[in-house]
Design an enzyme around this catalytic site. Structure first.
Site, PDB file in Angstrom:
ATOM      1  N   ASN A  53       0.839  -1.202   0.000  1.00 48.23           N
ATOM      2  CA  ASN A  53       0.000   0.000   0.000  1.00 48.23           C
ATOM      3  C   ASN A  53       0.877   1.257   0.000  1.00 48.23           C
ATOM      4  O   ASN A  53       1.958   1.291   0.604  1.00 48.23           O
ATOM      5  CB  ASN A  53      -1.027   0.003   1.142  1.00 48.23           C
ATOM      6  CG  ASN A  53      -0.459  -0.299   2.509  1.00 48.23           C
ATOM      7  OD1 ASN A  53       0.519  -1.014   2.646  1.00 48.23           O
ATOM      8  ND2 ASN A  53      -1.070   0.264   3.528  1.00 48.23           N
ATOM      9  N   GLU A  55       0.282   5.190   0.677  1.00 51.73           N
ATOM     10  CA  GLU A  55      -0.658   6.222   1.120  1.00 51.73           C
ATOM     11  C   GLU A  55      -0.246   7.585   0.573  1.00 51.73           C
ATOM     12  O   GLU A  55       0.837   7.751  -0.002  1.00 51.73           O
ATOM     13  CB  GLU A  55      -0.736   6.212   2.652  1.00 51.73           C
ATOM     14  CG  GLU A  55      -1.275   4.874   3.140  1.00 51.73           C
ATOM     15  CD  GLU A  55      -1.550   4.808   4.623  1.00 51.73           C
ATOM     16  OE1 GLU A  55      -1.097   5.690   5.376  1.00 51.73           O
ATOM     17  OE2 GLU A  55      -2.232   3.849   5.042  1.00 51.73           O
ATOM     18  N   CYS A  64      -4.076   0.682  -2.519  1.00 58.75           N
ATOM     19  CA  CYS A  64      -3.958  -0.541  -1.714  1.00 58.75           C
ATOM     20  C   CYS A  64      -2.906  -1.488  -2.299  1.00 58.75           C
ATOM     21  O   CYS A  64      -2.560  -1.408  -3.486  1.00 58.75           O
ATOM     22  CB  CYS A  64      -5.282  -1.290  -1.674  1.00 58.75           C
ATOM     23  SG  CYS A  64      -6.570  -0.483  -0.730  1.00 58.75           S
ATOM     24  N   GLU A  66      -3.121  -4.724  -2.944  1.00 59.99           N
ATOM     25  CA  GLU A  66      -3.608  -5.651  -3.975  1.00 59.99           C
ATOM     26  C   GLU A  66      -3.672  -4.966  -5.333  1.00 59.99           C
ATOM     27  O   GLU A  66      -3.318  -5.549  -6.359  1.00 59.99           O
ATOM     28  CB  GLU A  66      -5.006  -6.172  -3.600  1.00 59.99           C
ATOM     29  CG  GLU A  66      -5.056  -6.971  -2.312  1.00 59.99           C
ATOM     30  CD  GLU A  66      -5.276  -6.124  -1.065  1.00 59.99           C
ATOM     31  OE1 GLU A  66      -4.849  -4.943  -1.037  1.00 59.99           O
ATOM     32  OE2 GLU A  66      -5.874  -6.658  -0.113  1.00 59.99           O
ATOM     33  N   CYS A  97     -10.232  -5.150   0.268  1.00 59.07           N
ATOM     34  CA  CYS A  97     -11.355  -4.218   0.355  1.00 59.07           C
ATOM     35  C   CYS A  97     -12.191  -4.316  -0.932  1.00 59.07           C
ATOM     36  O   CYS A  97     -11.776  -4.933  -1.926  1.00 59.07           O
ATOM     37  CB  CYS A  97     -10.854  -2.795   0.556  1.00 59.07           C
ATOM     38  SG  CYS A  97     -10.184  -2.028  -0.924  1.00 59.07           S
ATOM     39  N   CYS A 100     -10.535  -3.215  -4.175  1.00 57.62           N
ATOM     40  CA  CYS A 100      -9.523  -4.173  -4.645  1.00 57.62           C
ATOM     41  C   CYS A 100     -10.175  -5.424  -5.226  1.00 57.62           C
ATOM     42  O   CYS A 100      -9.680  -5.992  -6.200  1.00 57.62           O
ATOM     43  CB  CYS A 100      -8.574  -4.544  -3.511  1.00 57.62           C
ATOM     44  SG  CYS A 100      -7.435  -3.194  -3.151  1.00 57.62           S
TER      45      CYS A 100
HETATM   46  N1  THU Z   1      -5.320  -1.479   2.508  1.00 52.71           N
HETATM   47  C1  THU Z   1      -4.781  -2.333   1.588  1.00 52.71           C
HETATM   48  O1  THU Z   1      -3.629  -2.164   1.172  1.00 52.71           O
HETATM   49  N2  THU Z   1      -5.552  -3.344   1.148  1.00 52.71           N
HETATM   50  C2  THU Z   1      -6.833  -3.585   1.534  1.00 52.71           C
HETATM   51  O2  THU Z   1      -7.493  -4.464   1.002  1.00 52.71           O
HETATM   52  C3  THU Z   1      -7.403  -2.800   2.614  1.00 52.71           C
HETATM   53  C4  THU Z   1      -6.656  -1.594   3.028  1.00 52.71           C
HETATM   54  C5  THU Z   1      -4.499  -0.353   2.985  1.00 52.71           C
HETATM   55  C6  THU Z   1      -4.994   0.997   2.545  1.00 52.71           C
HETATM   56  C7  THU Z   1      -4.461   1.899   3.633  1.00 52.71           C
HETATM   57  O3  THU Z   1      -3.141   2.274   3.307  1.00 52.71           O
HETATM   58  C8  THU Z   1      -4.413   1.003   4.859  1.00 52.71           C
HETATM   59  O4  THU Z   1      -4.504  -0.319   4.391  1.00 52.71           O
HETATM   60  C9  THU Z   1      -5.527   1.279   5.869  1.00 52.71           C
HETATM   61  O5  THU Z   1      -6.761   1.210   5.253  1.00 52.71           O
END
Ligand code: THU
Length: 144
Positions: A53, A55, A64, A66, A97, A100
């Site tokens: 991920n 940000e 994210c 994935e 999520c 994704c």
């Molecule tokens: N996140 C992912 O990388 N994958 C997911 O399926 C759910 C959330 C990350 C996004 C963000 O940087 C952190 O997790 C908190 O939501």
């Protein structure tokens, strides 16, 4: 699901993918949530495509893990995937999520999703179970 899982598990590929996901998870850029996620897509030639991920100060632009892995696979010219392995530091394994799930579904919902925690708890599901009645490339009218 079991066939793919057993094949990947018995060949050692699954554990290798988990190791790679653990490694790429360490490279996640998550200064806001501190929630590091590593993901590895295993393609049909058993090559790995990594994602973490990323940000952003403009929170909504966060990418994210994935989805990053889908981008990496696409850039490598691979679109046929067997499995997506995810690693998080949680008590229970976390599933991708909704956004994704939709992005993963672009290359097919016949995809094994394996989520592991740092302590080794594991949850598996097919993407078709996680995103039933999905909207995908075949939902659009034929063009041309
Ligand atoms: N996140 C992912 O990388 N994958 C997911 O399926 C759910 C959330 C990350 C996004 C963000 O940087 C952190 O997790 C908190 O939501």
């Amino acid at each position: 699901m079991k066939a793919t899982y057993n094949t990947l598990h018995e060949s050692g590929l699954l554990n290798k993918a988990v190791d790679v996901a653990l490694e790429v998870r360490q490279r996640a850029y998550a200064p806001y949530s501190q929630f590091l996620v590593g993901a590895v897509l295993i393609d049909d030639q058993h090559h790995f495509h990594m994602g973490c991920n990323v940000e952003n100060a403009s929170y909504g632009l966060t990418q994210c893990a994935e989805r990053s892995a889908v981008t990496a696979a696409t850039a490598a010219g691979r679109r046929s995937m067997l499995a997506c392995v995810i690693v998080t530091d949680t008590e229970e394994p976390t599933m991708p999520c909704g956004a994704c799930r939709q992005v993963l579904a672009e290359y097919g919902t016949d995809l094994l999703v394996v989520s592991r925690t740092l302590s080794g708890a594991e949850r598996i599901a097919m993407l078709s179970e996680l995103l039933p009645h999905s909207f995908g490339p075949t939902s659009l009218p034929a063009r041309g």
